[in-house]
Design a protein around this motif. Structure first.
Motif, PDB file in Angstrom:
ATOM      1  N   ARG A 168     -19.546 -27.227 -22.050  1.00 36.33           N
ATOM      2  CA  ARG A 168     -18.646 -27.889 -21.105  1.00 36.33           C
ATOM      3  C   ARG A 168     -19.444 -28.531 -19.969  1.00 36.33           C
ATOM      4  N   ARG A 169     -20.468 -27.804 -19.476  1.00 39.86           N
ATOM      5  CA  ARG A 169     -21.281 -28.340 -18.390  1.00 39.86           C
ATOM      6  C   ARG A 169     -22.052 -29.581 -18.839  1.00 39.86           C
ATOM      7  N   LEU A 170     -22.588 -29.543 -20.058  1.00 36.55           N
ATOM      8  CA  LEU A 170     -23.361 -30.678 -20.552  1.00 36.55           C
ATOM      9  C   LEU A 170     -22.491 -31.923 -20.724  1.00 36.55           C
ATOM     10  N   ALA A 171     -21.196 -31.722 -21.002  1.00 34.48           N
ATOM     11  CA  ALA A 171     -20.288 -32.850 -21.203  1.00 34.48           C
ATOM     12  C   ALA A 171     -19.636 -33.321 -19.906  1.00 34.48           C
ATOM     13  N   LEU A 182      -6.937 -22.191 -13.134  1.00 32.28           N
ATOM     14  CA  LEU A 182      -7.955 -21.445 -13.872  1.00 32.28           C
ATOM     15  C   LEU A 182      -7.383 -20.483 -14.898  1.00 32.28           C
ATOM     16  N   GLY A 183      -6.099 -20.143 -14.751  1.00 34.60           N
ATOM     17  CA  GLY A 183      -5.473 -19.244 -15.713  1.00 34.60           C
ATOM     18  C   GLY A 183      -5.793 -17.775 -15.492  1.00 34.60           C
ATOM     19  N   VAL A 184      -6.353 -17.426 -14.336  1.00 34.17           N
ATOM     20  CA  VAL A 184      -6.633 -16.020 -13.995  1.00 34.17           C
ATOM     21  C   VAL A 184      -6.210 -15.791 -12.551  1.00 34.17           C
ATOM     22  N   PRO A 185      -5.907 -14.559 -12.170  1.00 38.32           N
ATOM     23  CA  PRO A 185      -5.499 -14.304 -10.785  1.00 38.32           C
ATOM     24  C   PRO A 185      -6.615 -14.632  -9.794  1.00 38.32           C
ATOM     25  N   ALA A 200     -17.665 -22.905 -15.169  1.00 36.21           N
ATOM     26  CA  ALA A 200     -17.735 -24.204 -15.840  1.00 36.21           C
ATOM     27  C   ALA A 200     -16.407 -24.949 -15.724  1.00 36.21           C
ATOM     28  N   LEU A 201     -15.303 -24.230 -15.816  1.00 36.46           N
ATOM     29  CA  LEU A 201     -13.987 -24.850 -15.674  1.00 36.46           C
ATOM     30  C   LEU A 201     -13.735 -25.283 -14.231  1.00 36.46           C
ATOM     31  N   ARG A 238     -15.873 -26.024 -11.787  1.00 34.72           N
ATOM     32  CA  ARG A 238     -16.739 -27.065 -11.218  1.00 34.72           C
ATOM     33  C   ARG A 238     -16.320 -28.467 -11.650  1.00 34.72           C
ATOM     34  N   ASP A 239     -15.424 -28.550 -12.640  1.00 35.04           N
ATOM     35  CA  ASP A 239     -14.923 -29.833 -13.129  1.00 35.04           C
ATOM     36  C   ASP A 239     -13.763 -30.286 -12.240  1.00 35.04           C
ATOM     37  N   ALA A 240     -13.947 -31.371 -11.519  1.00 36.86           N
ATOM     38  CA  ALA A 240     -12.904 -31.848 -10.591  1.00 36.86           C
ATOM     39  C   ALA A 240     -11.604 -32.144 -11.301  1.00 36.86           C
ATOM     40  N   ARG A 241     -11.657 -32.478 -12.586  1.00 30.89           N
ATOM     41  CA  ARG A 241     -10.438 -32.798 -13.336  1.00 30.89           C
ATOM     42  C   ARG A 241      -9.552 -31.576 -13.514  1.00 30.89           C
ATOM     43  N   THR A 242     -10.141 -30.373 -13.449  1.00 33.88           N
ATOM     44  CA  THR A 242      -9.355 -29.137 -13.531  1.00 33.88           C
ATOM     45  C   THR A 242      -8.331 -29.080 -12.402  1.00 33.88           C
ATOM     46  N   TRP A 243      -8.726 -29.540 -11.226  1.00 36.53           N
ATOM     47  CA  TRP A 243      -7.884 -29.425 -10.041  1.00 36.53           C
ATOM     48  C   TRP A 243      -6.893 -30.586  -9.922  1.00 36.53           C
ATOM     49  N   ARG A 244      -7.094 -31.632 -10.703  1.00 37.38           N
ATOM     50  CA  ARG A 244      -6.143 -32.733 -10.707  1.00 37.38           C
ATOM     51  C   ARG A 244      -5.047 -32.530 -11.734  1.00 37.38           C
ATOM     52  N   GLY A 245      -5.144 -31.464 -12.524  1.00 41.18           N
ATOM     53  CA  GLY A 245      -4.130 -31.208 -13.532  1.00 41.18           C
ATOM     54  C   GLY A 245      -4.206 -32.196 -14.663  1.00 41.18           C
TER      55      GLY A 245
END
Length: 270
Positions: A74-77, A205-208, A259-260, A262-269
């Motif tokens: 994921r980090r490499l991509a 993130l899917g975790v508490p 890894a999840l 640090r990806d800015a797209r995670t926070w944009r939904g």
């Protein structure tokens, strides 16, 4: 072999050391966290060990690169402009101060907030040697829109912590269920905000995620007995308190969540 160069990558003292040929191609790297040397070209093995010898600490493992984990793939991509890992503590405040449009009072407030974020950020960065991962200035989607930045996101053996750093200004700080007061200044709704931030991180993130307030340089910090869901941290005791917390995540889980996150797209939904 002559001409090999050793170049660092990542945060000083924590990232990898790459061994490169004169044309810039990497032939090996030394991971200081795992104490492992990964050799890409076996014919350069002895030359690589000679080049890295001044940097080695204790016995280390030497071999071919390990099979990349899902987190590493994921980090490499990850596109560089979507990577939040390089963010420094107080990154946006540095920009506001450099812009110079704020008045004298606002600039004083910004400098206090920047100092609090930088001091707490440096302490949290120091936990990386113990298996923690830290991100700073995370864009959060709260109330259905991207409207705030989370000062720090800490991921480690004890779980995920959303941390907001606040200047104590050498005065008494009182943390209540809804408001936080410092000295005689008007109380701020930081407890409510950090709860919303932790809820947003939990969804992303899917975790508490534990809501946390870090009060920096207060003369003393008082926490109302009814405040049970917010972790209140102080620089003098924060590192020891976090390190001694009961473990809930294994190292592969920590790396996958980092890894999840640090990806800015995670926070944009996405």
């Amino acid at each position: 072999m002559r001409g090999l160069t050793v170049l660092p990558s990542g945060r000083p003292g924590r990232g990898r050391l790459y061994v490169n040929l004169p044309d810039g191609r990497a032939v090996a790297w030394y991971d200081r966290q795992t104490n492992r040397i990964s050799v890409l070209a076996d014919q350069h093995r002895e030359a690589v060990l000679t080049a890295l010898r001044p940097y080695l600490t204790g016995a280390c493992t030497v071999g071919p690169p390990p099979v990349p984990t899902r987190a590493e793939l994921r980090r490499l991509a990850l596109p560089p402009d979507e990577d939040l890992a390089p963010n420094r503590p107080g990154e946006t405040l540095l920009g506001e101060l450099a812009h110079g449009s704020a008045g004298t009072r606002d600039r004083h407030r910004l400098r206090q907030e920047l100092t609090a974020q930088q001091r707490m950020g440096d302490l949290l960065d120091g936990l990386e040697a113990d298996g923690w991962r830290v991100l700073h200035c995370i864009p959060l989607r709260t109330l259905g829109r991207l409207d705030h930045l989370l000062d720090h996101l800490l991921i480690g053996p004890a779980g995920v912590f959303c941390i907001r750093s606040l200047p104590g200004r050498r005065q008494r700080a009182v943390v209540g269920d809804l408001l936080l007061g410092v000295g005689r200044a008007d109380p701020r709704p930081d407890p409510r905000w950090i709860r919303r931030a932790a809820s947003a991180a939990t969804r992303a993130l899917g975790v508490p995620a534990t809501p946390s307030l870090a009060v920096v340089d207060a003369s003393r910090v008082e926490v109302a007995p009814t405040v049970r869901d917010i972790r209140v941290l102080e620089p003098a005791t924060a590192t020891a308190a976090l390190a001694s917390s009961p473990p809930s995540l294994k190292p592969p889980d920590v790396e996958a969540l980092f890894a999840l996150a640090r990806d800015a797209r995670t926070w944009r939904g996405r």
